[in-house]
Design an enzyme around this catalytic site. Structure first.
Site, PDB file in Angstrom:
ATOM      1  N   TYR A  11       0.852  -1.044   0.168  1.00  0.00           N
ATOM      2  CA  TYR A  11       0.001  -0.058   0.032  1.00  0.00           C
ATOM      3  C   TYR A  11       0.952   1.191   0.076  1.00  0.00           C
ATOM      4  O   TYR A  11       0.378   2.227  -0.627  1.00  0.00           O
ATOM      5  CB  TYR A  11      -0.951  -0.092   1.216  1.00  0.00           C
ATOM      6  CG  TYR A  11      -2.142  -1.002   0.972  1.00  0.00           C
ATOM      7  CD1 TYR A  11      -3.145  -0.571   0.461  1.00  0.00           C
ATOM      8  CD2 TYR A  11      -1.827  -2.060   1.587  1.00  0.00           C
ATOM      9  CE1 TYR A  11      -4.285  -1.359   0.350  1.00  0.00           C
ATOM     10  CE2 TYR A  11      -3.140  -2.980   1.411  1.00  0.00           C
ATOM     11  CZ  TYR A  11      -4.149  -2.555   0.615  1.00  0.00           C
ATOM     12  OH  TYR A  11      -5.332  -3.457   0.691  1.00  0.00           O
ATOM     13  N   GLY A  13       4.682   1.180  -0.824  1.00  0.00           N
ATOM     14  CA  GLY A  13       5.622   1.192  -1.867  1.00  0.00           C
ATOM     15  C   GLY A  13       4.978   1.296  -3.124  1.00  0.00           C
ATOM     16  O   GLY A  13       5.554   2.060  -3.874  1.00  0.00           O
ATOM     17  N   PRO A  89       4.567  -5.621  10.893  1.00  0.00           N
ATOM     18  CA  PRO A  89       3.328  -5.923  11.968  1.00  0.00           C
ATOM     19  C   PRO A  89       3.760  -5.903  13.194  1.00  0.00           C
ATOM     20  O   PRO A  89       5.048  -5.752  13.830  1.00  0.00           O
ATOM     21  CB  PRO A  89       2.950  -7.369  11.506  1.00  0.00           C
ATOM     22  CG  PRO A  89       4.324  -7.818  10.962  1.00  0.00           C
ATOM     23  CD  PRO A  89       5.086  -6.942  10.481  1.00  0.00           C
ATOM     24  N   LEU A 217       5.592   8.160  14.354  1.00  0.00           N
ATOM     25  CA  LEU A 217       4.808   7.556  15.391  1.00  0.00           C
ATOM     26  C   LEU A 217       3.968   8.726  16.095  1.00  0.00           C
ATOM     27  O   LEU A 217       2.909   8.405  16.399  1.00  0.00           O
ATOM     28  CB  LEU A 217       5.591   6.829  16.374  1.00  0.00           C
ATOM     29  CG  LEU A 217       6.651   5.809  15.820  1.00  0.00           C
ATOM     30  CD1 LEU A 217       7.250   5.147  17.126  1.00  0.00           C
ATOM     31  CD2 LEU A 217       5.767   4.644  15.416  1.00  0.00           C
ATOM     32  N   CYS A 272      -2.064   1.567  10.426  1.00  0.00           N
ATOM     33  CA  CYS A 272      -1.009   2.246  11.092  1.00  0.00           C
ATOM     34  C   CYS A 272      -1.222   2.509  12.935  1.00  0.00           C
ATOM     35  O   CYS A 272      -0.488   2.654  13.547  1.00  0.00           O
ATOM     36  CB  CYS A 272      -0.817   3.401  10.493  1.00  0.00           C
ATOM     37  SG  CYS A 272       0.096   3.264   9.081  1.00  0.00           S
ATOM     38  N   GLN A 274      -3.080   1.834  15.335  1.00  0.00           N
ATOM     39  CA  GLN A 274      -3.070   0.828  16.598  1.00  0.00           C
ATOM     40  C   GLN A 274      -1.405   0.561  16.626  1.00  0.00           C
ATOM     41  O   GLN A 274      -1.026   0.486  17.796  1.00  0.00           O
ATOM     42  CB  GLN A 274      -4.017  -0.250  16.515  1.00  0.00           C
ATOM     43  CG  GLN A 274      -3.636  -1.165  17.731  1.00  0.00           C
ATOM     44  CD  GLN A 274      -4.875  -2.034  18.030  1.00  0.00           C
ATOM     45  OE1 GLN A 274      -6.068  -1.466  18.113  1.00  0.00           O
ATOM     46  NE2 GLN A 274      -4.806  -3.298  18.015  1.00  0.00           N
TER      47      GLN A 274
HETATM   48  C1  UDX Z   1      -3.395   7.043   8.586  1.00  0.00           C
HETATM   49  C2  UDX Z   1      -2.681   8.474   8.624  1.00  0.00           C
HETATM   50  O1  UDX Z   1      -3.527   9.543   8.168  1.00  0.00           O
HETATM   51  C3  UDX Z   1      -1.490   8.740   7.638  1.00  0.00           C
HETATM   52  O2  UDX Z   1      -0.996  10.028   7.544  1.00  0.00           O
HETATM   53  C4  UDX Z   1      -0.314   7.702   7.849  1.00  0.00           C
HETATM   54  O3  UDX Z   1       0.443   7.558   7.095  1.00  0.00           O
HETATM   55  C5  UDX Z   1      -1.000   6.089   7.856  1.00  0.00           C
HETATM   56  O4  UDX Z   1      -2.031   6.015   8.781  1.00  0.00           O
HETATM   57  P1  UDX Z   1      -5.001   5.981   7.037  1.00  0.00           P
HETATM   58  O5  UDX Z   1      -4.938   4.789   8.233  1.00  0.00           O
HETATM   59  O6  UDX Z   1      -4.763   5.363   5.730  1.00  0.00           O
HETATM   60  O7  UDX Z   1      -3.728   6.778   7.399  1.00  0.00           O
HETATM   61  O8  UDX Z   1      -6.453   6.341   7.078  1.00  0.00           O
HETATM   62  P2  UDX Z   1      -6.835   7.828   7.987  1.00  0.00           P
HETATM   63  O9  UDX Z   1      -7.689   8.406   6.998  1.00  0.00           O
HETATM   64  O10 UDX Z   1      -5.967   8.413   8.860  1.00  0.00           O
HETATM   65  O11 UDX Z   1      -7.946   6.942   8.737  1.00  0.00           O
HETATM   66  C6  UDX Z   1      -7.550   6.039   9.933  1.00  0.00           C
HETATM   67  C7  UDX Z   1      -8.848   5.603  10.491  1.00  0.00           C
HETATM   68  O12 UDX Z   1      -9.532   6.686  11.294  1.00  0.00           O
HETATM   69  C8  UDX Z   1     -10.056   5.313   9.611  1.00  0.00           C
HETATM   70  O13 UDX Z   1     -10.796   3.707  10.180  1.00  0.00           O
HETATM   71  C9  UDX Z   1     -10.896   6.260   9.707  1.00  0.00           C
HETATM   72  O14 UDX Z   1     -12.382   5.808   9.319  1.00  0.00           O
HETATM   73  C10 UDX Z   1     -10.949   6.772  11.204  1.00  0.00           C
HETATM   74  N1  UDX Z   1     -11.265   8.187  11.259  1.00  0.00           N
HETATM   75  C11 UDX Z   1     -10.766   9.194  10.604  1.00  0.00           C
HETATM   76  C12 UDX Z   1     -12.421   8.442  12.040  1.00  0.00           C
HETATM   77  O15 UDX Z   1     -13.132   7.590  12.678  1.00  0.00           O
HETATM   78  N2  UDX Z   1     -12.592   9.869  12.351  1.00  0.00           N
HETATM   79  C13 UDX Z   1     -11.911  10.845  11.522  1.00  0.00           C
HETATM   80  O16 UDX Z   1     -12.292  11.873  11.886  1.00  0.00           O
HETATM   81  C14 UDX Z   1     -11.090  10.418  10.879  1.00  0.00           C
HETATM   82  P1  ADP Z   2       2.350  -1.421   3.742  1.00  0.00           P
HETATM   83  O1  ADP Z   2       0.942  -1.056   4.214  1.00  0.00           O
HETATM   84  O2  ADP Z   2       3.453  -0.744   4.674  1.00  0.00           O
HETATM   85  O3  ADP Z   2       2.989  -1.019   2.401  1.00  0.00           O
HETATM   86  P2  ADP Z   2       2.112  -4.143   2.899  1.00  0.00           P
HETATM   87  O4  ADP Z   2       2.052  -5.331   3.578  1.00  0.00           O
HETATM   88  O5  ADP Z   2       1.050  -3.630   1.936  1.00  0.00           O
HETATM   89  O6  ADP Z   2       2.652  -2.965   3.761  1.00  0.00           O
HETATM   90  O7  ADP Z   2       3.455  -4.337   1.915  1.00  0.00           O
HETATM   91  C1  ADP Z   2       4.618  -4.857   2.129  1.00  0.00           C
HETATM   92  C2  ADP Z   2       5.183  -5.565   1.153  1.00  0.00           C
HETATM   93  O8  ADP Z   2       6.564  -6.030   1.592  1.00  0.00           O
HETATM   94  C3  ADP Z   2       4.519  -7.083   0.880  1.00  0.00           C
HETATM   95  O9  ADP Z   2       3.998  -7.299  -0.400  1.00  0.00           O
HETATM   96  C4  ADP Z   2       5.681  -8.230   1.172  1.00  0.00           C
HETATM   97  O10 ADP Z   2       5.588  -9.337   0.326  1.00  0.00           O
HETATM   98  C5  ADP Z   2       6.873  -7.279   0.944  1.00  0.00           C
HETATM   99  N1  ADP Z   2       8.014  -7.666   1.584  1.00  0.00           N
HETATM  100  C6  ADP Z   2       8.360  -8.240   2.849  1.00  0.00           C
HETATM  101  N2  ADP Z   2       9.551  -8.703   2.963  1.00  0.00           N
HETATM  102  C7  ADP Z   2      10.146  -8.464   2.106  1.00  0.00           C
HETATM  103  C8  ADP Z   2      11.610  -8.762   1.414  1.00  0.00           C
HETATM  104  N3  ADP Z   2      12.400  -9.204   2.187  1.00  0.00           N
HETATM  105  N4  ADP Z   2      11.727  -8.675   0.127  1.00  0.00           N
HETATM  106  C9  ADP Z   2      10.793  -8.241  -0.498  1.00  0.00           C
HETATM  107  N5  ADP Z   2       9.575  -7.710  -0.276  1.00  0.00           N
HETATM  108  C10 ADP Z   2       9.130  -8.025   0.940  1.00  0.00           C
END
Ligand code: UDX
Ligand code: ADP
Ligand code: UDX
Length: 482
Positions: A11, A13, A89, A217, A272, A274
């Site tokens: 998601y 990369g 994770p 973070l 992200c 949690q």
């Molecule tokens: C988040 C951060 O926003 C992003 O900057 C970081 O790089 C990755 O984590 P993401 O998890 O993709 O992004 O979505 P985000 O829009 O932040 O929503 C996270 C959760 O909060 C969702 O479940 C969303 O529905 C919820 N949310 C968001 C609410 O419940 N209320 C709000 O007002 C905003």
């Molecule tokens: P994010 O949301 O952080 O992008 P994803 O789980 O969507 O996380 O993507 C991480 C990707 O990294 C997965 O497609 C996984 O197969 C890949 N991956 C994990 N370890 C390696 C590795 N050693 N070499 C190449 N790819 C890897």
């Protein structure tokens, strides 16, 4: 020509590299992954992730200066800049289980880089990792260096799913952390020049390594905290007759607070929030700061409370039992405009309803049946190791209680209640009259995202629960205890 290789086609990369390739036609970008299926999907018409605008960007660059490959070693060897964007994770076992980040994938990527490299590299951490990971990676690389010079940078990604392309086109800021040595500064400058192709200079911030890592973070913890704050207030609104939307609007008008990210909901999800807070908590504990750890833990506790509260509200309003009753669930993704279900509140809500023996019928425009069944059947920590359903296993028993449809009306047919768990736009314009006609009576709508017009639904005949809004008489008479 600068060559960039990104390890991890997920998601983060995938979209990030696609946008770099689009905005920097003179840079060659290769995304590599060990998953053959993922790479094939990136090379096909059906990309492995749903993200508005992504198809367009990939189509423009793929075959020009953007490619996807499983030949990890070759492309790492040839690259000048290597982004590491592998999954990190939460650890499920051993020291720090349930809190610390599992850096297995990161470490194996770093060791691989050390093994195959023959020229100097800039190694960029893109995944969210604990503070001081860069230092650990640096150790792995330099201890195996064979005279090669490695510069480690931290360049955390702030994109949100569902708006990834927009966020990447117009980032609030790009953050680059590096060593404060001549070599470190030069590496920071090299990466800065890549972003400077489309990001205004004043939005590219440079810091030391630890600040960059901690900022990611902290930013996610602050964002999640806003949601837990407004969700905590939503419980009080229900108890007092205040309206959380009015309260949030009034609070957000204070420019020191601001209007965004104040939508009360059934709870936050996503890969992200949690994970990063648990990580922050673990780092605080390891650094002898239990008060700080406890402060941030509370953000997750309120999120769990909000999900439990929602389930309890559903069950309480139906005479304290949903056993054998059909509940329709509209929306399963953790937010709209994504098919991602990682940590989605829908998992906990559905498990709560299933635990009370409801049958659940689920519709989400972007999530497949297979994904939903897996999410509901197994321990979330088994996510990466899918098992086959056996007719006699407990997994199959859950599968029987769950149906997945591709149609909202079908999901709601014959149901006692409808739970809206994702704020998909299409849920605002459903024909609720038609839904009502085909439901059991009394018919309930539990709006976990405050997307429907509750007054209109009440006119149709529904009993409506909206998070943090004044309660219908029916709900007041059947108080839910969280
Ligand atoms: C988040 C951060 O926003 C992003 O900057 C970081 O790089 C990755 O984590 P993401 O998890 O993709 O992004 O979505 P985000 O829009 O932040 O929503 C996270 C959760 O909060 C969702 O479940 C969303 O529905 C919820 N949310 C968001 C609410 O419940 N209320 C709000 O007002 C905003
Ligand atoms: P994010 O949301 O952080 O992008 P994803 O789980 O969507 O996380 O993507 C991480 C990707 O990294 C997965 O497609 C996984 O197969 C890949 N991956 C994990 N370890 C390696 C590795 N050693 N070499 C190449 N790819 C890897
Ligand atoms: C506050 C509210 O701001 C105001 O809207 C309300 O009507 C009354 O309470 P006040 O207490 O006068 O106003 O001052 P404020 O500027 O909010 O500062 C409160 C405290 O927080 C001060 O001790 C200030 O030093 C501290 N503070 C403020 C910080 O430590 N850091 C900050 O970033 C801001």
């Amino acid at each position: 020509m600068v060559k960039i290789c990104c390890i991890g086609a997920g998601y983060v990369g995938g979209p990030t590299m696609a946008v770099i390739a689009l905005k920097c036609p003179h840079v060659e970008v290769v995304v590599v992954d060990i998953s053959v299926a993922r790479i094939s999907a990136w090379n096909s018409e059906q990309l492995p992730i749903y993200e508005p605008g992504l198809d367009d960007v990939v189509k423009q660059c793929r075959g020009r200066n953007l490619s996807f490959s499983t030949d990890v070693h070759k492309h790492v060897r040839e690259a000048d800049i290597i982004f590491v964007s592998v999954n990190t994770p939460t650890k499920t076992r051993g020291l720090g289980a349930g809190k610390a980040a599992d850096l297995t994938y990161w470490e194996s990527a770093a060791r691989m880089i050390a093994d195959v490299s023959k020229s100097d590299k800039i190694v960029v951490e893109k995944s969210t990792v604990p503070v001081k990971t860069a230092e650990a990676i640096e150790k792995i690389l330099t201890h195996n260096s064979k005279g090669i010079n490695y510069q480690i940078l931290s360049n955390p990604e702030f994109l949100a799913e569902g708006t990834a392309i927009e966020d990447l086109f117009k980032p609030d800021r790009v953050l680059i952390g590096g060593r404060e040595t001549p070599g470190g500064r030069k590496a920071v400058q090299t990466l800065k020049e890549v972003y400077a192709n489309w990001v205004p200079e004043d939005r590219i911030l440079t810091t030391n390594l630890w600040s960059a890592e901690l900022s990611k973070l902290a930013a996610n913890a602050f964002l999640a905290q806003r949601i837990s704050s407004v969700n905590a207030i939503s419980a009080l609104c229900e108890a007092t007759g205040a309206d959380v939307s009015e309260v949030a609007y009034a609070v957000g008008k204070d420019t020191r607070i601001g209007p965004k990210f104040l939508n009360a909901s059934v709870g936050f999800g996503g890969s992200c929030f949690q994970k990063d807070i648990l990580n922050l908590v673990y780092i605080c504990e390891c650094n002898g700061l239990p008060e700080v750890a406890n402060y941030w833990k509370q953000v997750i506790k309120i999120n769990d409370y909000q999900k439990t509260r929602f389930v309890n509200r559903v069950v309480a309003s139906m005479f304290n039992t949903v056993s054998g009753k059909k509940i329709a669930v509209l929306g399963f993704a953790f937010k709209k405009d994504t098919g991602d279900t990682r940590e989605t509140p829908a998992i906990d809500v559905c498990k709560g309803l299933l635990g009370d023996k409801a049958t659940v019928s689920i519709y989400d425009p972007q999530v497949t049946e297979d994904q939903i069944q897996r999410d509901l059947a197994m321990n979330k920590f088994d996510w990466d190791h899918p098992i086959h359903l056996q007719p006699t296993s407990p997994t199959a028993a859950v599968a029987k209680q769950v149906t997945v449809t591709w149609d909202a009306y079908e999901a709601a047919k014959g149901a006692h209640g409808v739970c809206i768990l994702t704020e998909w736009d299409e849920f605002k314009t459903l024909d609720y009259e038609r839904i009502y006609q085909n439901m059991q009576k009394p018919a309930f709508v539990f709006d976990g995202r405050n997307v429907v017009d509750a007054a209109k639904l009440r006119e149709i005949g529904f009993i409506v629960y909206s998070i943090g809004k004044p309660l219908d008489a029916w709900l007041k008479d059947m108080p839910a205890v969280a």
